[in-house]
Design a protein around this motif. Structure first.
Motif, PDB file in Angstrom:
ATOM      1  N   ASN A 121       2.770  -2.074 -11.904  1.00 39.82           N
ATOM      2  CA  ASN A 121       1.448  -1.486 -12.092  1.00 39.82           C
ATOM      3  C   ASN A 121       0.777  -1.274 -10.732  1.00 39.82           C
ATOM      4  OD1 ASN A 121       1.418  -1.285 -14.941  1.00 39.82           O
ATOM      5  ND2 ASN A 121       0.973  -3.480 -15.114  1.00 39.82           N
ATOM      6  N   SER A 122      -0.254  -0.476 -10.733  1.00 41.12           N
ATOM      7  CA  SER A 122      -0.921  -0.121  -9.480  1.00 41.12           C
ATOM      8  C   SER A 122      -2.432  -0.218  -9.606  1.00 41.12           C
ATOM      9  CB  SER A 122      -0.552   1.313  -9.060  1.00 41.12           C
ATOM     10  OG  SER A 122       0.826   1.427  -8.775  1.00 41.12           O
ATOM     11  N   ILE A 123      -3.096  -0.253  -8.448  1.00 39.85           N
ATOM     12  CA  ILE A 123      -4.546  -0.104  -8.366  1.00 39.85           C
ATOM     13  C   ILE A 123      -4.817   1.254  -7.739  1.00 39.85           C
ATOM     14  CG2 ILE A 123      -6.701  -1.017  -7.436  1.00 39.85           C
ATOM     15  CD1 ILE A 123      -5.310  -3.722  -7.158  1.00 39.85           C
ATOM     16  N   PHE A 124      -5.528   2.093  -8.480  1.00 46.58           N
ATOM     17  CA  PHE A 124      -5.893   3.416  -7.992  1.00 46.58           C
ATOM     18  C   PHE A 124      -7.387   3.435  -7.674  1.00 46.58           C
ATOM     19  CE2 PHE A 124      -2.417   3.987 -11.062  1.00 46.58           C
ATOM     20  CZ  PHE A 124      -1.481   4.647 -10.268  1.00 46.58           C
ATOM     21  N   PHE A 125      -7.745   4.173  -6.639  1.00 50.19           N
ATOM     22  CA  PHE A 125      -9.149   4.327  -6.276  1.00 50.19           C
ATOM     23  C   PHE A 125      -9.579   5.758  -6.568  1.00 50.19           C
ATOM     24  CE2 PHE A 125      -7.581   0.804  -3.809  1.00 50.19           C
ATOM     25  CZ  PHE A 125      -8.606  -0.128  -3.905  1.00 50.19           C
ATOM     26  N   VAL A 126     -10.654   5.894  -7.332  1.00 47.19           N
ATOM     27  CA  VAL A 126     -11.201   7.201  -7.682  1.00 47.19           C
ATOM     28  C   VAL A 126     -12.606   7.290  -7.134  1.00 47.19           C
ATOM     29  CG1 VAL A 126     -11.913   8.723  -9.572  1.00 47.19           C
ATOM     30  CG2 VAL A 126      -9.807   7.390  -9.782  1.00 47.19           C
ATOM     31  N   TYR A 157       0.833  -1.198   0.000  1.00 44.97           N
ATOM     32  CA  TYR A 157       0.000   0.000   0.000  1.00 44.97           C
ATOM     33  C   TYR A 157       0.866   1.246   0.000  1.00 44.97           C
ATOM     34  CZ  TYR A 157      -3.359   3.509   1.633  1.00 44.97           C
ATOM     35  OH  TYR A 157      -4.139   4.628   1.748  1.00 44.97           O
ATOM     36  N   ASN A 158       0.592   2.158  -0.920  1.00 45.62           N
ATOM     37  CA  ASN A 158       1.263   3.452  -0.977  1.00 45.62           C
ATOM     38  C   ASN A 158       0.307   4.493  -0.407  1.00 45.62           C
ATOM     39  OD1 ASN A 158       2.211   6.035  -1.815  1.00 45.62           O
ATOM     40  ND2 ASN A 158       3.391   5.097  -3.463  1.00 45.62           N
ATOM     41  N   ARG A 159       0.561   4.910   0.815  1.00 45.18           N
ATOM     42  CA  ARG A 159      -0.354   5.826   1.487  1.00 45.18           C
ATOM     43  C   ARG A 159      -0.400   7.181   0.788  1.00 45.18           C
ATOM     44  NH1 ARG A 159      -2.798   5.596   6.233  1.00 45.18           N
ATOM     45  NH2 ARG A 159      -1.591   3.742   6.802  1.00 45.18           N
ATOM     46  N   ALA A 160       0.735   7.639   0.258  1.00 47.15           N
ATOM     47  CA  ALA A 160       0.807   8.961  -0.367  1.00 47.15           C
ATOM     48  C   ALA A 160      -0.145   9.071  -1.557  1.00 47.15           C
ATOM     49  CB  ALA A 160       2.237   9.269  -0.805  1.00 47.15           C
ATOM     50  N   SER A 161      -0.226   8.001  -2.340  1.00 51.40           N
ATOM     51  CA  SER A 161      -1.086   8.027  -3.532  1.00 51.40           C
ATOM     52  C   SER A 161      -2.391   7.265  -3.330  1.00 51.40           C
ATOM     53  CB  SER A 161      -0.339   7.429  -4.735  1.00 51.40           C
ATOM     54  OG  SER A 161       0.006   6.072  -4.485  1.00 51.40           O
ATOM     55  N   ASN A 162      -2.575   6.699  -2.124  1.00 47.65           N
ATOM     56  CA  ASN A 162      -3.747   5.872  -1.831  1.00 47.65           C
ATOM     57  C   ASN A 162      -3.939   4.819  -2.916  1.00 47.65           C
ATOM     58  OD1 ASN A 162      -6.012   4.974  -0.384  1.00 47.65           O
ATOM     59  ND2 ASN A 162      -7.411   6.262  -1.581  1.00 47.65           N
ATOM     60  N   SER A 163      -2.852   4.129  -3.236  1.00 44.97           N
ATOM     61  CA  SER A 163      -2.887   3.109  -4.279  1.00 44.97           C
ATOM     62  C   SER A 163      -2.249   1.826  -3.764  1.00 44.97           C
ATOM     63  CB  SER A 163      -2.145   3.582  -5.536  1.00 44.97           C
ATOM     64  OG  SER A 163      -0.755   3.757  -5.274  1.00 44.97           O
ATOM     65  N   LEU A 164      -2.548   0.732  -4.432  1.00 44.16           N
ATOM     66  CA  LEU A 164      -1.925  -0.559  -4.158  1.00 44.16           C
ATOM     67  C   LEU A 164      -0.941  -0.838  -5.279  1.00 44.16           C
ATOM     68  CD1 LEU A 164      -5.121  -2.546  -3.108  1.00 44.16           C
ATOM     69  CD2 LEU A 164      -3.268  -1.813  -1.594  1.00 44.16           C
TER      70      LEU A 164
END
Length: 218
Positions: free
Chosen positions: A167-172, A154-161
């Motif tokens: 690659n990442s999972i982003f939440f919008v 988990y990347n707290r700064a970008s709120n992504s996995l």
């Protein structure tokens, strides 16, 4: 090129589809969002026997005034069910060098473990999950299938996995528009107006071709 991918039956396409595409385009600074109608949906039957060509035509009509949106018939160019993993493999050949952002709703994300070769999706694309406000707060890893939790941090700064592939999972957080294709089909069958639920060109197309009228199943 940063290319968003939004798939679906689009039976018919409506304003909620367009709004989430626009919000993700803006949030992730995408160059283009590609709308991909499913030819043979693998997860649910196609209601109403609306041909692929007509669903594609409605998508093209809906996005005609947004130059950053485009439609693709890629899933109609191959036989068999329209599995996302196969579509992404084909897109990587069609758009070499592009960075992909696969857009899905939170409900689909929660069911990801039922998708064909779902583990491979993270090697092919970023995922952008359209979530209701507040849903992705806390530990987003809890939303992942247990079998792949170890592959993410988990990347707290970008709120992504972040996946080990890079690659990442982003939440919008999407603007929630309570519109569904099922409801639209039912309303047309009942002779009710669907104005302001679909773009005007889509409404015109449905009227001209007599789609969804008198259907017993929605």
């Amino acid at each position: 090129m940063k290319l968003g991918i939004l798939g679906g039956t689009f039976n018919p396409i409506h304003l909620a589809h367009l709004r989430i595409a626009e919000e993700v385009r803006e949030a992730r600074a995408l160059d283009r969002v590609l709308f991909i109608p499913a030819a043979v949906p693998p997860h649910k039957p196609l209601v109403g026997d609306i041909p692929f060509a007509q669903r594609l035509a409605m998508v093209e009509a809906a996005i005609a005034d947004q130059p950053a949106f485009a439609a693709s018939d890629i899933e109609n160019r191959r036989p068999g069910k329209s599995y996302s993993v196969h579509t992404l493999e084909a897109l990587r050949q069609e758009y070499p060098g592009a960075e992909f952002f696969f857009i899905i709703g939170l409900d689909s994300f929660r069911d990801l473990s039922t998708w064909k070769e779902y583990q491979r999706l993270f090697e092919l694309t970023h995922l952008v999950v359209a979530a209701r406000p507040g849903v992705a707060e806390g530990d987003p890893k809890s939303l992942l299938p247990i079998a792949i939790m170890k592959d993410f941090c988990y990347n707290r700064a970008s709120n992504s996995l972040e996946h080990h592939s890079g690659n990442s999972i982003f939440f919008v957080e999407e603007t929630l528009l309570d519109i569904s294709s099922t409801r639209i089909r039912r309303m047309v069958a009942e002779g009710r107006s669907i104005r302001y639920l679909v773009p005007a060109p889509v409404l015109d197309y449905i009227d001209r071709h007599g789609l969804y009228r008198g259907q017993e199943r929605f």
